[in-house]
Design a protein around this motif. Structure first.
Motif, PDB file in Angstrom:
ATOM      1  N   ILE A 239      57.747  95.886  93.317  1.00 44.21           N
ATOM      2  CA  ILE A 239      57.040  95.913  92.035  1.00 44.21           C
ATOM      3  C   ILE A 239      56.878  97.339  91.520  1.00 44.21           C
ATOM      4  CG2 ILE A 239      54.982  95.101  90.831  1.00 44.21           C
ATOM      5  CD1 ILE A 239      54.562  93.189  93.236  1.00 44.21           C
ATOM      6  N   GLU A 240      56.599  98.266  92.404  1.00 38.68           N
ATOM      7  CA  GLU A 240      56.447  99.662  91.984  1.00 38.68           C
ATOM      8  C   GLU A 240      57.751 100.194  91.407  1.00 38.68           C
ATOM      9  OE1 GLU A 240      55.099 101.648  95.449  1.00 38.68           O
ATOM     10  OE2 GLU A 240      53.008 101.021  95.204  1.00 38.68           O
ATOM     11  N   GLU A 241      58.880  99.848  92.056  1.00 38.01           N
ATOM     12  CA  GLU A 241      60.180 100.286  91.546  1.00 38.01           C
ATOM     13  C   GLU A 241      60.464  99.676  90.173  1.00 38.01           C
ATOM     14  OE1 GLU A 241      60.394 100.648  96.004  1.00 38.01           O
ATOM     15  OE2 GLU A 241      59.553  99.238  94.543  1.00 38.01           O
ATOM     16  N   ALA A 242      60.083  98.423  90.002  1.00 38.11           N
ATOM     17  CA  ALA A 242      60.307  97.759  88.714  1.00 38.11           C
ATOM     18  C   ALA A 242      59.480  98.421  87.614  1.00 38.11           C
ATOM     19  CB  ALA A 242      59.951  96.279  88.832  1.00 38.11           C
ATOM     20  N   GLU A 243      58.221  98.713  87.914  1.00 41.94           N
ATOM     21  CA  GLU A 243      57.361  99.337  86.910  1.00 41.94           C
ATOM     22  C   GLU A 243      57.871 100.729  86.546  1.00 41.94           C
ATOM     23  OE1 GLU A 243      52.751 100.866  86.356  1.00 41.94           O
ATOM     24  OE2 GLU A 243      53.268  99.585  88.070  1.00 41.94           O
ATOM     25  N   GLU A 244      58.258 101.511  87.546  1.00 44.82           N
ATOM     26  CA  GLU A 244      58.768 102.855  87.289  1.00 44.82           C
ATOM     27  C   GLU A 244      60.031 102.790  86.424  1.00 44.82           C
ATOM     28  OE1 GLU A 244      60.425 106.780  89.727  1.00 44.82           O
ATOM     29  OE2 GLU A 244      59.838 104.972  90.810  1.00 44.82           O
ATOM     30  N   PHE A 245      60.919 101.855  86.744  1.00 40.14           N
ATOM     31  CA  PHE A 245      62.166 101.726  85.984  1.00 40.14           C
ATOM     32  C   PHE A 245      61.873 101.324  84.537  1.00 40.14           C
ATOM     33  CE2 PHE A 245      66.092  99.445  84.721  1.00 40.14           C
ATOM     34  CZ  PHE A 245      67.003 100.478  84.920  1.00 40.14           C
ATOM     35  N   MET A 246      60.902 100.449  84.343  1.00 37.93           N
ATOM     36  CA  MET A 246      60.537 100.025  82.994  1.00 37.93           C
ATOM     37  C   MET A 246      60.006 101.201  82.169  1.00 37.93           C
ATOM     38  SD  MET A 246      57.730  97.131  81.804  1.00 37.93           S
ATOM     39  CE  MET A 246      56.311  98.150  82.287  1.00 37.93           C
ATOM     40  N   LEU A 247      59.145 102.015  82.774  1.00 41.44           N
ATOM     41  CA  LEU A 247      58.554 103.135  82.050  1.00 41.44           C
ATOM     42  C   LEU A 247      59.571 104.244  81.786  1.00 41.44           C
ATOM     43  CD1 LEU A 247      55.102 103.322  83.876  1.00 41.44           C
ATOM     44  CD2 LEU A 247      55.600 102.326  81.628  1.00 41.44           C
TER      45      LEU A 247
END
Length: 542
Positions: A239-247
């Motif tokens: 989830i952290e990787e997904a959020e970072e990629f989104m931002l």
């Protein structure tokens, strides 16, 4: 008195420890005992020849193109529904493949398959690959055989990429995608499958890389693929990787409520981290993004799972004030938390409200109430609810029976197992894992041993996870001799050594009950099982 007032009083009167609710006990299915069959060298050679698929005009995709990512999100578990089975031919081909697999060269293997007299067609090749999905070498041989006869299409290639991804044979899968590309066929689904399988293999960096290079295969990484990537990353715990990629990519893919909802779903329903869920809620406000019905649904679900009745009802009221109509997921969360917090009458009122609003109550609704009732040992209320469930033509599910198995005493266990069997709902491997874990937690190894014997009666084969739970449980209860016996049986069935278990079996554990030390031999259930008040129920043979 309003529900919110009740929640406030409960919140003031006592504060509970927060812990995630496990809606259903699931265990990873371990691999089958290692098969050390020596396959010939041609299985290790990558497939370097361009597929013999008819050339088509290249496809061009845009953000407006419709594509069902939901279909891919299930990781092809439903793919078998589209297979038209050819039972006699398929079984004959499976046998031929297994024999051909041991030949020294690919040419000899192909010749052997041709001599079987079975003629390839697209559906046959596809269905055999699916049947052999747990044995990628045999599946790949079937794929090559089908390609030789021109019976491999996009659908078969996508399935083969999925099978190879499941077994982490990504290099070979990339070669298939390259050959699809050279044949001017669409590689979109195959690329998304690669992204999904990389995420499932817990290599998020590779999943992101696969997304980034989509343009090399005549595709622009569009918004739909972007959200698909975020979803599979979150679904597999990254989830952290997904959020970072989104931002990081907000210039290319502007921040929208849909993206935040995907991240929020990860924190609320995958990891159940209310702290992170609240942070995402604040981040949405920071970026001037208003929550929608899905946002509220995820948050209410999270607060419900951690036992926060007050905030669950507060968000429910806020959702309605904003004009969002609560869906069945919201009501399922509310009936769960109300039942868990001893507000059973209020939970029943929610059921009535669902009926008034035209929402059809389903098995998940009733299970959301039956589970906490069984956990609280309120079995009569749980049984009444199950009866009402059946009256409304809502069939109990395996989760319903699992809830009762968690709450009942040992003597009632086999009655529930028999009812599951009659209903065609198992019992399954997970059912017996649940029971083994339950009785070891209750420090009742003698009952765990009886359950182990009963597995065979219900035609459930013990796997690595069963053995692990059994050996560790017996060791912790001080039954080291018994634990060693089951560990030896585990090893004899082809499973590898487990250093953790080996260490446990070497270190003596202080017996809590000397009587348990004397437990030995096979535990067999009598033909009569004692039930309440001395009544006897004759066991049926299985």
């Amino acid at each position: 008195m309003s529900l919110l007032t009740i929640a406030r009083r409960l919140q003031i009167s006592h504060s509970r420890l927060l812990f995630p609710l496990l809606y259903s006990i699931t265990y990873p299915h371990p691999p089958s005992p290692s098969n050390n069959s020596n396959y010939p060298i041609f299985f290790s050679v990558e497939f370097h020849r361009t597929l013999s698929i008819p050339t088509r005009s290249p496809h061009h995709f845009s953000t407006s193109q419709s594509f069902s990512t939901q279909y891919l999100n299930v990781s092809f578990e439903l793919i078998q529904q589209g297979i038209q089975t050819h039972e006699p031919l398929q079984m004959g081909l499976l046998q031929s493949l297994k024999m051909a697999a041991h030949l020294p060269s690919e040419a000899e293997a192909m010749a052997s398959l041709d001599e079987s007299g079975i003629r390839a067609n697209q559906n046959l090749v596809y269905s055999v690959i699916w049947e052999l999905r747990e044995e990628w070498r045999l599946a790949f041989l079937a794929f090559k055989w089908g390609d030789k006869w021109g019976c491999v299409d996009e659908k078969a290639c996508e399935l083969m990429v999925w099978v190879l991804g499941n077994h982490r044979k990504f290099n070979t899968a990339w070669i298939l995608i390259r050959d699809l590309h050279r044949s001017l066929m669409s590689t979109r689904k195959a690329m998304l499958i690669m992204i999904d399988r990389y995420a499932a293999a817990n290599v998020p960096g590779k999943a992101i890389y696969a997304f980034r290079i989509m343009d090399k295969f005549r595709m622009t990484p569009d918004e739909e693929a972007f959200y698909f990537l975020l979803n599979v990353l979150c679904k597999n715990g990254n989830i952290e990787e997904a959020e970072e990629f989104m931002l990081v990519n907000k210039k290319f893919f502007p921040l929208e409520v849909e993206g935040f909802n995907i991240i929020l779903n990860g924190w609320c329903n995958i990891c159940v981290d209310v702290f992170e869920a609240k942070r995402i809620w604040r981040e949405m406000s920071k970026y001037c993004i208003d929550p929608d019905a899905t946002t509220y649904t995820h948050m209410i679900s999270c607060f419900s799972k951690v036992g926060n009745l007050f905030d669950s009802l507060r968000l429910y009221d806020g959702m309605k004030k904003r004009g969002w109509v609560p869906g069945i997921e919201v009501y399922n969360s509310l009936v769960y938390i109300l039942t868990r917090e001893n507000c059973f009458k209020e939970a029943l009122k929610i059921l009535d409200k669902m009926k008034e609003t035209g929402l059809q109550r389903d098995s998940a609704t009733y299970n959301s109430m039956i589970r906490p009732l069984c956990e609280a040992k309120k079995l009569e209320d749980a049984r009444s609810l199950m009866a009402a469930m059946i009256e409304e033509n809502v069939s109990p599910t395996i989760e319903t029976y699992h809830a009762f198995l968690q709450g009942i005493v040992f003597e009632e266990t086999f009655e529930v197992l028999d009812r599951m069997k009659i209903a065609g709902l198992g019992p399954t491997e997970d059912t017996f894992l649940l029971l083994l874990a339950k009785f070891f937690k209750l420090e009742q190894p003698e009952n765990a041993l009886k359950i182990w014997v009963e597995m065979k009666q219900y035609e459930v084969a013990s796997n690595l996870t069963h053995y692990t739970v059994m050996v560790e449980g017996l060791a912790r209860c001080g039954l080291l001799t018994k634990a060693r016996e089951y560990y030896a049986e585990m090893r004899s069935n082809g499973y590898s050594d487990d250093p953790k278990i080996q260490k446990m079996l070497k270190v003596p554990v202080q017996d809590k009950n000397d009587k348990r030390k004397k437990l030995g031999g096979q535990f067999k259930r009598n033909q009569h099982v004692s039930h309440k008040k001395g009544s006897m129920v004759r066991r049926k043979s299985h």
